[in-house]
Write an enzyme that holds these catalytic residues in place. Structure first.
Site, PDB file in Angstrom:
ATOM      1  CB  SER A 269      -0.787   0.224   1.188  1.00  0.00           C
ATOM      2  OG  SER A 269      -0.272   0.054   2.356  1.00  0.00           O
ATOM      3  CG  HIS A 299      -1.100  -5.268   1.831  1.00  0.00           C
ATOM      4  ND1 HIS A 299      -0.118  -5.185   3.195  1.00  0.00           N
ATOM      5  CD2 HIS A 299      -1.018  -4.446   1.735  1.00  0.00           C
ATOM      6  CE1 HIS A 299      -0.234  -4.100   3.242  1.00  0.00           C
ATOM      7  NE2 HIS A 299      -0.064  -3.102   2.393  1.00  0.00           N
ATOM      8  CG  HIS A 346       6.098  -8.647   7.949  1.00  0.00           C
ATOM      9  ND1 HIS A 346       6.840  -8.258   7.642  1.00  0.00           N
ATOM     10  CD2 HIS A 346       4.296  -8.515   8.167  1.00  0.00           C
ATOM     11  CE1 HIS A 346       6.252  -6.782   7.885  1.00  0.00           C
ATOM     12  NE2 HIS A 346       5.150  -6.840   7.223  1.00  0.00           N
ATOM     13  NE  ARG A 355       2.072  -3.620  12.428  1.00  0.00           N
ATOM     14  CZ  ARG A 355       2.231  -4.184  11.308  1.00  0.00           C
ATOM     15  NH1 ARG A 355       1.907  -2.550  10.516  1.00  0.00           N
ATOM     16  NH2 ARG A 355       2.127  -4.734  10.721  1.00  0.00           N
ATOM     17  CG  ASP A 401      -3.539  -7.938   9.081  1.00  0.00           C
ATOM     18  OD1 ASP A 401      -4.301  -6.431   9.682  1.00  0.00           O
ATOM     19  OD2 ASP A 401      -2.828  -8.114   8.037  1.00  0.00           O
TER      20      ASP A 401
HETATM   21  N1  AMX Z   1       0.948 -20.074   6.242  1.00  0.00           N
HETATM   22  C1  AMX Z   1       1.215 -20.525   5.356  1.00  0.00           C
HETATM   23  N2  AMX Z   1       2.247 -20.794   5.120  1.00  0.00           N
HETATM   24  C2  AMX Z   1       3.006 -19.314   4.520  1.00  0.00           C
HETATM   25  C3  AMX Z   1       2.959 -18.348   6.073  1.00  0.00           C
HETATM   26  C4  AMX Z   1       1.647 -18.577   6.262  1.00  0.00           C
HETATM   27  N3  AMX Z   1       0.742 -17.843   7.323  1.00  0.00           N
HETATM   28  N4  AMX Z   1       3.457 -17.541   5.345  1.00  0.00           N
HETATM   29  C5  AMX Z   1       4.623 -17.565   4.666  1.00  0.00           C
HETATM   30  N5  AMX Z   1       4.438 -18.373   4.262  1.00  0.00           N
HETATM   31  C6  AMX Z   1       4.399 -19.596   2.958  1.00  0.00           C
HETATM   32  C7  AMX Z   1       4.218 -18.952   1.460  1.00  0.00           C
HETATM   33  O1  AMX Z   1       3.236 -19.230   0.920  1.00  0.00           O
HETATM   34  C8  AMX Z   1       5.689 -19.869   0.741  1.00  0.00           C
HETATM   35  O2  AMX Z   1       5.197 -20.478   0.620  1.00  0.00           O
HETATM   36  P1  AMX Z   1       6.283 -21.284  -1.034  1.00  0.00           P
HETATM   37  O3  AMX Z   1       7.362 -20.825  -1.136  1.00  0.00           O
HETATM   38  O4  AMX Z   1       5.544 -22.053  -1.128  1.00  0.00           O
HETATM   39  O5  AMX Z   1       5.604 -20.147  -2.268  1.00  0.00           O
HETATM   40  C9  AMX Z   1       6.893 -19.726   1.896  1.00  0.00           C
HETATM   41  O6  AMX Z   1       6.371 -19.087   3.302  1.00  0.00           O
HETATM   42  C10 AMX Z   1       7.766 -18.872   2.349  1.00  0.00           C
HETATM   43  O7  AMX Z   1       7.157 -17.717   2.513  1.00  0.00           O
HETATM   44  P2  AMX Z   1       7.879 -16.131   3.256  1.00  0.00           P
HETATM   45  O8  AMX Z   1       9.360 -15.855   2.776  1.00  0.00           O
HETATM   46  O9  AMX Z   1       8.726 -17.195   4.631  1.00  0.00           O
HETATM   47  O10 AMX Z   1       6.949 -15.147   3.162  1.00  0.00           O
HETATM   48  P3  AMX Z   1       6.771 -14.260   1.400  1.00  0.00           P
HETATM   49  O11 AMX Z   1       7.699 -12.418   2.608  1.00  0.00           O
HETATM   50  O12 AMX Z   1       6.931 -14.618   0.644  1.00  0.00           O
HETATM   51  O13 AMX Z   1       5.003 -13.771   2.675  1.00  0.00           O
HETATM   52  C11 AMX Z   1       3.040 -12.656   3.663  1.00  0.00           C
HETATM   53  C12 AMX Z   1       4.616 -12.786   3.176  1.00  0.00           C
HETATM   54  C13 AMX Z   1       2.723 -11.802   4.778  1.00  0.00           C
HETATM   55  C14 AMX Z   1       2.591 -12.599   2.473  1.00  0.00           C
HETATM   56  C15 AMX Z   1       3.211 -14.548   3.788  1.00  0.00           C
HETATM   57  O14 AMX Z   1       3.613 -14.983   4.961  1.00  0.00           O
HETATM   58  C16 AMX Z   1       1.946 -15.181   3.916  1.00  0.00           C
HETATM   59  O15 AMX Z   1       1.211 -15.094   3.232  1.00  0.00           O
HETATM   60  N6  AMX Z   1       1.550 -14.470   4.881  1.00  0.00           N
HETATM   61  C17 AMX Z   1      -0.316 -15.002   5.513  1.00  0.00           C
HETATM   62  C18 AMX Z   1      -1.547 -13.762   5.232  1.00  0.00           C
HETATM   63  C19 AMX Z   1      -0.923 -12.413   6.063  1.00  0.00           C
HETATM   64  O16 AMX Z   1      -1.693 -12.457   7.257  1.00  0.00           O
HETATM   65  N7  AMX Z   1      -0.581 -11.301   5.041  1.00  0.00           N
HETATM   66  C20 AMX Z   1      -0.721  -9.900   6.253  1.00  0.00           C
HETATM   67  C21 AMX Z   1       0.677  -9.477   6.299  1.00  0.00           C
HETATM   68  C22 AMX Z   1       0.897  -8.299   6.831  1.00  0.00           C
HETATM   69  C23 AMX Z   1      -0.059  -7.214   6.256  1.00  0.00           C
HETATM   70  O17 AMX Z   1       0.759  -6.726   5.341  1.00  0.00           O
HETATM   71  N8  AMX Z   1      -1.029  -6.197   7.260  1.00  0.00           N
END
Ligand code: AMX
Length: 468
Positions: A269, A299, A346, A355, A401
């Site tokens: 964002s 996000h 994250h 937070r 979140d």
């Molecule tokens: N549950 C399951 N799998 C997860 C996970 C979770 N909460 N968080 C990361 N992973 C997986 C990824 O999908 C990725 O899988 P892949 O290699 O098979 O594609 C692997 O773990 C490695 O990911 P990462 O390097 O640890 O995370 P990232 O930097 O690529 O992504 C984020 C970060 C936040 C998008 C991810 O942790 C996620 O999808 N979390 C759940 C959604 C969420 O809570 N989003 C809110 C974030 C805060 C915000 O912006 N408000």
């Protein structure tokens, strides 16, 4: 800018007069905008000197993997308002969330910071006085009028539309009010961009609670609307217009609006707002673009996904209070279905999000026995070891979140699709104070280089030089 101001700036920069003397004079006149300009001019001179001396220093290397993997770890932006540390979390102009809770002015009888104060801190770079915060509250009150065509535009959407769709549509309808767009069309001097951007930002922030509350009441409360209360602060008024009069809910809104405001510049964002703004798109266009990014489930939409996920778990297990073992089984099921566990992980943080912790403390104080809030705490004890055991997740800890929805549900706000709208209202404080800095520092249009895989292969074979 007139000559006197230029002289003041030069004297400040040369440290011949102290900034506090200037601050004092300007604060006495209540001119935050002028103070911002003086700070920015001093920063501008400093950055120019810094680049003159160190502009060619390398700050990192980029690997091939990084350009395929979301540019993770590449430092490519300057955002002045906040900085994220992987271990300790966010600092706003150097202050942690507990420090903000201690140092920022509060509402009478309240113990949470007023987000007006955080906005001042992000914009000016130093802590506000109570007078500064009251001044911002009254400016935002004065500027909060939303023209009727914005409500009519929202009303044109079906009631089934997602609240975030209504929200960004409302913001886009409000773009008719952009003074920057109007003045630019007439022919605006580059030197004046920042001033009108600042005014647009103040107008937009002032109007957002009205739009958000309108959407909430339209979609969930029979289209029965509540007029603003001119005596309330920005967050208190938002709570009031949504129909929540409980003082502790107003306190929650102040905390909520503070902690969701900014998370440095690379998140979707903030980066989108900055990127779109770099094309000289006005505040309304840039912010709406950023909030379309916030509406993504990885996000800002994660706050709705968390509560949806917990409600589904409760329904499937037929209990309001699942045991830790039941939670662990449900997490496994989520992962096996190829879904993410919302609220965990994250891109930058590697510890429990402060937070999350701030909200947990709010819960302990105001609702220690709430079953849903306790379930969130049980999930916190259960999920990280499971995610860690997968070996691929870089951060198994909860983010902001994971907690926010449960506090809202406690006060009766069960309509989880609305949660990202609240996040958006708060995020305006960070991304728009940043956009003011982008303009005043005259940042150029953003345009990184991209490559094709075919070009990468040629480069690997030594048939192409590294790209300029
Ligand atoms: N549950 C399951 N799998 C997860 C996970 C979770 N909460 N968080 C990361 N992973 C997986 C990824 O999908 C990725 O899988 P892949 O290699 O098979 O594609 C692997 O773990 C490695 O990911 P990462 O390097 O640890 O995370 P990232 O930097 O690529 O992504 C984020 C970060 C936040 C998008 C991810 O942790 C996620 O999808 N979390 C759940 C959604 C969420 O809570 N989003 C809110 C974030 C805060 C915000 O912006 N408000």
């Amino acid at each position: 800018m007139n000559e006197n101001k230029l002289k003041i700036n030069t004297l400040v920069y040369q440290q011949k007069i102290s900034l506090s003397t200037v601050n004092y004079q300007l604060k006495k006149m209540g001119i935050i905008k002028d103070l911002f300009k003086i700070k920015a001019d001093a920063a501008n001179i400093e950055i120019k000197d810094l680049l003159k001396e160190h502009g060619n220093k390398k700050i990192g290397e980029v690997t091939l993997a990084q350009i395929y993997q979301g540019m993770r770890g590449i430092t490519g932006l300057v955002t002045e308002t906040s900085l994220l540390d992987t271990q300790e979390g966010i600092r706003f102009r150097g202050y942690t969330i507990p420090e903000l809770q201690q140092k920022l002015p509060k509402a009478p009888d309240g113990d949470q910071p007023l987000p007006e104060g955080l906005f001042y801190l992000m914009l000016i770079g130093e802590l506000p006085t109570e007078e500064d915060v009251n001044h911002i509250t009254s400016v935002w009150q004065r500027r909060s009028h939303v023209p009727n065509h914005v409500f009519a535009t929202i009303d044109a959407l079906p009631i089934t539309a997602h609240p975030m769709t209504m929200f960004v549509t409302g913001v886009m309808a409000l773009q008719t009010e952009s003074n920057f767009a109007k003045e630019y069309a007439k022919g605006l001097n580059k030197k004046d961009y920042w001033s009108i951007t600042y005014d647009d930002a103040m107008d937009l922030i002032a109007r957002l609670p009205r739009i958000a509350a309108y959407i909430y009441r339209r979609k969930y409360k029979n289209n029965e609307h509540i007029q603003p209360n001119g005596l309330l602060d920005w967050s208190g008024n938002l709570a009031h217009m949504m129909g929540y009069e409980d003082e502790s809910f107003k306190e929650l809104m102040r905390l909520y609006m503070t902690i969701h405001a900014d998370h440095e510049g690379g998140n979707v964002s903030a980066h989108t707002t900055h990127l779109v703004g770099s094309a000289l798109s006005d505040v309304y266009l840039s912010y709406a673009a950023g909030m379309n990014g916030l509406a993504g489930p990885l996000h800002g939409l994660a706050n709705q996904e968390v509560i949806k996920w917990i409600f589904e778990m409760q329904k499937e297990l037929d209990t309001q209070s699942p045991t830790k073992q039941q939670i662990a089984n449900y997490v496994q099921k989520t992962l096996t279905a190829g879904k993410v566990v919302p609220g965990y992980g994250h891109a930058v943080l590697r510890k429990t999000d402060p937070r999350f912790t701030a909200q947990m403390e709010f819960g302990k104080k105001h609702m220690p026995n709430d079953p849903l809030v306790n379930t969130v705490w049980n999930i916190y004890e259960t999920v990280p070891p499971i995610l860690q055991s997968l070996g691929k997740i870089k951060n198994p800890w909860p983010n902001v979140d994971a907690h926010s929805g449960s506090l809202l549900v406690h006060y009766g706000m069960v309509e989880y699709e609305f949660y990202t709208v609240l996040f958006s209202v708060s995020r305006a404080l960070g991304v728009l104070s940043s956009l003011c800095w982008d303009r005043v520092l005259n940042f150029p249009i953003e345009r990184p280089k991209s490559v094709t895989t075919a070009a990468v292969k040629l480069w690997l074979e030594g048939k192409e030089e590294i790209w300029e």
